[in-house]
Scaffold this active site. Sequence first.
Site, PDB file in Angstrom:
ATOM      1  N   ASP A  34       0.631  -1.432  -0.441  1.00  0.00           N
ATOM      2  CA  ASP A  34      -0.374   0.234   0.548  1.00  0.00           C
ATOM      3  C   ASP A  34       1.028   1.357   0.262  1.00  0.00           C
ATOM      4  OD1 ASP A  34      -3.028   0.398   0.984  1.00  0.00           O
ATOM      5  OD2 ASP A  34      -1.947   2.300   0.831  1.00  0.00           O
ATOM      6  N   LEU A  36      -0.131   3.998   1.129  1.00  0.00           N
ATOM      7  CA  LEU A  36      -0.496   5.287   1.825  1.00  0.00           C
ATOM      8  C   LEU A  36      -0.839   6.356   1.542  1.00  0.00           C
ATOM      9  CD1 LEU A  36       1.759   3.555   5.121  1.00  0.00           C
ATOM     10  CD2 LEU A  36      -0.616   3.737   4.842  1.00  0.00           C
ATOM     11  N   THR A 134     -16.171  -2.668  -9.589  1.00  0.00           N
ATOM     12  CA  THR A 134     -16.891  -1.592  -9.477  1.00  0.00           C
ATOM     13  C   THR A 134     -18.275  -2.014  -9.981  1.00  0.00           C
ATOM     14  OG1 THR A 134     -17.728   0.694  -9.239  1.00  0.00           O
ATOM     15  CG2 THR A 134     -16.211   0.137 -10.367  1.00  0.00           C
ATOM     16  N   ASP A 135     -19.186  -1.815  -9.626  1.00  0.00           N
ATOM     17  CA  ASP A 135     -20.532  -1.285 -10.233  1.00  0.00           C
ATOM     18  C   ASP A 135     -21.051  -0.352 -11.258  1.00  0.00           C
ATOM     19  OD1 ASP A 135     -21.478   0.019  -8.267  1.00  0.00           O
ATOM     20  OD2 ASP A 135     -23.460  -0.206  -8.227  1.00  0.00           O
ATOM     21  N   GLU A 136     -19.853   1.162 -11.194  1.00  0.00           N
ATOM     22  CA  GLU A 136     -19.706   2.030 -12.028  1.00  0.00           C
ATOM     23  C   GLU A 136     -18.838   2.333 -13.223  1.00  0.00           C
ATOM     24  OE1 GLU A 136     -18.509   5.810 -10.550  1.00  0.00           O
ATOM     25  OE2 GLU A 136     -19.215   4.647  -8.394  1.00  0.00           O
ATOM     26  N   TYR A 160     -13.552   8.130 -12.948  1.00  0.00           N
ATOM     27  CA  TYR A 160     -12.837   7.658 -11.908  1.00  0.00           C
ATOM     28  C   TYR A 160     -13.753   5.737 -12.443  1.00  0.00           C
ATOM     29  CZ  TYR A 160     -14.148   3.604  -8.421  1.00  0.00           C
ATOM     30  OH  TYR A 160     -14.616   2.424  -7.848  1.00  0.00           O
ATOM     31  N   LYS A 164     -11.855   2.955 -13.863  1.00  0.00           N
ATOM     32  CA  LYS A 164     -11.494   1.836 -13.568  1.00  0.00           C
ATOM     33  C   LYS A 164     -11.830   0.363 -14.723  1.00  0.00           C
ATOM     34  CE  LYS A 164     -11.956  -0.381  -9.755  1.00  0.00           C
ATOM     35  NZ  LYS A 164     -11.046  -0.623  -8.906  1.00  0.00           N
ATOM     36  N   ASP A 304     -25.756  19.139  -6.821  1.00  0.00           N
ATOM     37  CA  ASP A 304     -25.261  18.702  -7.938  1.00  0.00           C
ATOM     38  C   ASP A 304     -24.109  17.474  -8.631  1.00  0.00           C
ATOM     39  OD1 ASP A 304     -25.794  15.436  -7.839  1.00  0.00           O
ATOM     40  OD2 ASP A 304     -27.815  15.866 -10.103  1.00  0.00           O
TER      41      ASP A 304
HETATM   42  P1  NAD Z   1      -9.522   3.804  -0.188  1.00  0.00           P
HETATM   43  O1  NAD Z   1      -9.815   4.384  -1.402  1.00  0.00           O
HETATM   44  O2  NAD Z   1     -10.660   3.265   0.587  1.00  0.00           O
HETATM   45  O3  NAD Z   1      -8.634   2.506  -0.519  1.00  0.00           O
HETATM   46  C1  NAD Z   1      -7.531   2.679  -1.517  1.00  0.00           C
HETATM   47  C2  NAD Z   1      -5.859   2.004  -1.027  1.00  0.00           C
HETATM   48  O4  NAD Z   1      -4.828   1.542  -2.007  1.00  0.00           O
HETATM   49  C3  NAD Z   1      -5.495   2.993  -0.004  1.00  0.00           C
HETATM   50  O5  NAD Z   1      -5.363   2.284   1.254  1.00  0.00           O
HETATM   51  C4  NAD Z   1      -4.568   3.765  -0.229  1.00  0.00           C
HETATM   52  O6  NAD Z   1      -3.426   3.804  -0.119  1.00  0.00           O
HETATM   53  C5  NAD Z   1      -3.928   2.538  -1.644  1.00  0.00           C
HETATM   54  N1  NAD Z   1      -3.491   3.079  -3.059  1.00  0.00           N
HETATM   55  C6  NAD Z   1      -4.124   4.209  -3.794  1.00  0.00           C
HETATM   56  N2  NAD Z   1      -2.868   4.011  -4.678  1.00  0.00           N
HETATM   57  C7  NAD Z   1      -1.934   3.534  -4.759  1.00  0.00           C
HETATM   58  C8  NAD Z   1      -1.561   3.473  -5.394  1.00  0.00           C
HETATM   59  N3  NAD Z   1      -0.805   3.865  -6.190  1.00  0.00           N
HETATM   60  N4  NAD Z   1       0.073   1.803  -5.167  1.00  0.00           N
HETATM   61  C9  NAD Z   1      -0.297   1.379  -4.182  1.00  0.00           C
HETATM   62  N5  NAD Z   1      -1.584   1.237  -3.050  1.00  0.00           N
HETATM   63  C10 NAD Z   1      -2.246   2.459  -3.184  1.00  0.00           C
HETATM   64  O7  NAD Z   1     -10.805   2.438  -1.332  1.00  0.00           O
HETATM   65  P2  NAD Z   1     -12.033   1.562  -1.472  1.00  0.00           P
HETATM   66  O8  NAD Z   1     -13.330   2.535  -0.877  1.00  0.00           O
HETATM   67  O9  NAD Z   1     -11.615   0.693  -0.578  1.00  0.00           O
HETATM   68  O10 NAD Z   1     -11.328   0.484  -2.968  1.00  0.00           O
HETATM   69  C11 NAD Z   1     -10.682  -0.551  -2.548  1.00  0.00           C
HETATM   70  C12 NAD Z   1     -11.103  -1.550  -3.904  1.00  0.00           C
HETATM   71  O11 NAD Z   1     -12.844  -1.489  -4.768  1.00  0.00           O
HETATM   72  C13 NAD Z   1     -10.896  -0.251  -5.237  1.00  0.00           C
HETATM   73  O12 NAD Z   1     -10.507  -0.767  -6.516  1.00  0.00           O
HETATM   74  C14 NAD Z   1     -12.470  -0.401  -5.832  1.00  0.00           C
HETATM   75  O13 NAD Z   1     -12.303   0.665  -7.366  1.00  0.00           O
HETATM   76  C15 NAD Z   1     -13.372  -0.833  -5.567  1.00  0.00           C
HETATM   77  N6  NAD Z   1     -14.363  -0.539  -4.946  1.00  0.00           N
HETATM   78  C16 NAD Z   1     -15.150   0.089  -4.265  1.00  0.00           C
HETATM   79  C17 NAD Z   1     -16.370   0.579  -3.519  1.00  0.00           C
HETATM   80  C18 NAD Z   1     -16.542   1.316  -2.677  1.00  0.00           C
HETATM   81  O14 NAD Z   1     -18.107   1.185  -2.283  1.00  0.00           O
HETATM   82  N7  NAD Z   1     -16.092   1.185  -1.687  1.00  0.00           N
HETATM   83  C19 NAD Z   1     -16.945  -0.028  -4.180  1.00  0.00           C
HETATM   84  C20 NAD Z   1     -16.631  -1.879  -5.545  1.00  0.00           C
HETATM   85  C21 NAD Z   1     -15.488  -1.604  -6.118  1.00  0.00           C
HETATM   86  O1  DAU Z   2     -20.577   1.835  -6.797  1.00  0.00           O
HETATM   87  C1  DAU Z   2     -19.632   1.578  -5.896  1.00  0.00           C
HETATM   88  C2  DAU Z   2     -18.623   2.763  -6.313  1.00  0.00           C
HETATM   89  O2  DAU Z   2     -19.321   3.469  -4.453  1.00  0.00           O
HETATM   90  C3  DAU Z   2     -17.046   2.672  -5.675  1.00  0.00           C
HETATM   91  O3  DAU Z   2     -16.896   2.076  -7.270  1.00  0.00           O
HETATM   92  C4  DAU Z   2     -16.810   3.910  -5.491  1.00  0.00           C
HETATM   93  O4  DAU Z   2     -15.898   3.834  -5.431  1.00  0.00           O
HETATM   94  C5  DAU Z   2     -17.133   4.241  -4.405  1.00  0.00           C
HETATM   95  O5  DAU Z   2     -16.907   5.319  -3.572  1.00  0.00           O
HETATM   96  C6  DAU Z   2     -18.778   4.347  -4.642  1.00  0.00           C
HETATM   97  O6  DAU Z   2     -18.498   5.798  -4.758  1.00  0.00           O
HETATM   98  P1  DAU Z   2     -20.088   6.832  -5.116  1.00  0.00           P
HETATM   99  O7  DAU Z   2     -19.785   7.935  -5.252  1.00  0.00           O
HETATM  100  O8  DAU Z   2     -21.720   6.111  -5.479  1.00  0.00           O
HETATM  101  O9  DAU Z   2     -20.423   6.631  -3.135  1.00  0.00           O
HETATM  102  P2  DAU Z   2     -20.046   8.046  -2.245  1.00  0.00           P
HETATM  103  O10 DAU Z   2     -20.374   7.822  -1.263  1.00  0.00           O
HETATM  104  O11 DAU Z   2     -19.055   9.411  -3.079  1.00  0.00           O
HETATM  105  O12 DAU Z   2     -22.009   9.131  -2.852  1.00  0.00           O
HETATM  106  C7  DAU Z   2     -22.790   8.325  -2.541  1.00  0.00           C
HETATM  107  C8  DAU Z   2     -23.927   9.303  -3.471  1.00  0.00           C
HETATM  108  O13 DAU Z   2     -24.162   9.747  -2.302  1.00  0.00           O
HETATM  109  C9  DAU Z   2     -23.693   9.734  -4.283  1.00  0.00           C
HETATM  110  O14 DAU Z   2     -24.947   9.686  -5.728  1.00  0.00           O
HETATM  111  C10 DAU Z   2     -23.546  10.903  -4.245  1.00  0.00           C
HETATM  112  C11 DAU Z   2     -24.130  11.213  -3.064  1.00  0.00           C
HETATM  113  N1  DAU Z   2     -23.328  12.211  -2.411  1.00  0.00           N
HETATM  114  C12 DAU Z   2     -22.229  11.575  -2.329  1.00  0.00           C
HETATM  115  C13 DAU Z   2     -21.445  12.551  -0.763  1.00  0.00           C
HETATM  116  C14 DAU Z   2     -19.958  12.690  -0.277  1.00  0.00           C
HETATM  117  C15 DAU Z   2     -23.904  13.162  -2.111  1.00  0.00           C
HETATM  118  O15 DAU Z   2     -26.007  13.694  -1.652  1.00  0.00           O
HETATM  119  N2  DAU Z   2     -23.257  13.551  -0.765  1.00  0.00           N
HETATM  120  C16 DAU Z   2     -22.394  13.835  -0.423  1.00  0.00           C
HETATM  121  O16 DAU Z   2     -22.197  14.924   0.401  1.00  0.00           O
END
Ligand code: NAD
Ligand code: DAU
Length: 366
Positions: A34, A36, A134-136, A160, A164, A304
């Site tokens: 990582d 960090l 991700t589903d995105e 983003y 991905k 938005d």
């Molecule tokens: P996060 O941002 O919390 O964590 C990302 C981690 O990757 C951090 O520890 C960061 O230090 C590390 N990192 C970033 N750049 C790096 C690099 N160049 N080299 C090494 N380490 C690096 O992310 P998350 O929410 O835990 O998501 C993890 C994975 O899951 C991502 O690939 C994201 O696309 C995917 N994902 C996230 C969600 C969600 O809801 N958060 C949903 C579906 C998929």
């Molecule tokens: O769907 C999976 C994805 O979910 C992951 O791939 C991404 O890494 C993760 O960040 C997440 O993306 P979203 O954009 O859906 O998550 P976020 O928590 O940023 O926002 C969730 C929803 O809430 C989105 O429709 C935007 C809205 N939102 C978000 C923030 C931070 C608000 O309305 N207000 C806010 O302050």
Amino acid sequence: MKTLLVTGGAGFIGANFVHYWLEKYPEDKVVVLDALTYAGNMANLVSVESNPNYTFVHGNICDQALVESLLVENSIDTLVHFAAESHVDRSITGPDAFIETNIMGTYSLLKAAKKVWLDGDTVFDGHRFHHVSTDEVYGTLSATDPAFTEDTAYAPNSPYSASKAASDHLVRAYHHTYGLNVTTSNCSNNYGPYHFPEKLIPLVITNILHNKDLPIYGDGQQIRDWLYVEDHAYGIDLVLQNGRIGENYNIGGNNEWANIDIVKAISVLVEQEFAKNVELAERFPQARAAIESNTASLITYVTDRPGHDRRYAIDATKTNNELGYQPKESFETGIAKTVAWYLNNEQWWQSVMDGSYQNWIAAQYK
Ligand code: NAD
Ligand code: DAU
């Protein structure tokens, strides 16, 4: 017995995955790589720090030579790739880091994996490269569209999700062209412990405790499909055990919520916790709205997100049928655990928010 290299293991989902794996498979070895960034936090891994089967390496996935040496020196057979820039809003204001880490970083890992596992004197057949996506990547749905399946055409809308999607395609190509043993999982929105408070759910919980506005983008009617983070780890586990090489698997919990409704639901939950436990008002005296049971008054509609996807929904039928996947946590139990975790771990979220932990980490690694 497996030896895993987990990239991004100090982030939200990666850390939860490391906890899950070491508890479920105590004989396995886990090496975390990582960089960090602001999102990676050693505090997320404190509970496994003394486990002899866990090693932490501070480094970047773009450093191909480092990744190659980690694969060789640790005899890694399974690479689970979480590392990414993950926040959509940050990708809108600064896409460069997303292109660098999500595309170039994944490419660097693929090159390292190919070199070590396929290009040596003997091919190592027992390898696996699992890519966490991700589903995105599937784009956006209208209210009446069917949920995303693995056959839905990719149509990413933010820097983003585009980064991905590009990484998913590279992973696929490395299987198709070179025979790398890859699997990819595409998961919906996660929530749970260690979720960085820039994302909606932890932001809302911590803002209530700070008596700050709860920002709702646009009309708040955008829909997300929420899954408890441990159920994501469980889904990846099943893909690693029984997933077919070269396949994508959707992971989701059939749990769609409009943003405004989830914010209201969390507000009620936090208020209920304050009503049940008088100590909370002493610990969080600034949480006026929760104490006075008028948290909804903090809801503030703001401009938005540009290009905001309207709705995500995952159809996980393939993963359910082929791998026997079913989430273990209901939304009711998962969100209650999550709210309780934030109430009990103030030090964690205060430190990640004010950057003090990052300063400490920087000092350790300079
Ligand atoms: P996060 O941002 O919390 O964590 C990302 C981690 O990757 C951090 O520890 C960061 O230090 C590390 N990192 C970033 N750049 C790096 C690099 N160049 N080299 C090494 N380490 C690096 O992310 P998350 O929410 O835990 O998501 C993890 C994975 O899951 C991502 O690939 C994201 O696309 C995917 N994902 C996230 C969600 C969600 O809801 N958060 C949903 C579906 C998929
Ligand atoms: O769907 C999976 C994805 O979910 C992951 O791939 C991404 O890494 C993760 O960040 C997440 O993306 P979203 O954009 O859906 O998550 P976020 O928590 O940023 O926002 C969730 C929803 O809430 C989105 O429709 C935007 C809205 N939102 C978000 C923030 C931070 C608000 O309305 N207000 C806010 O302050």
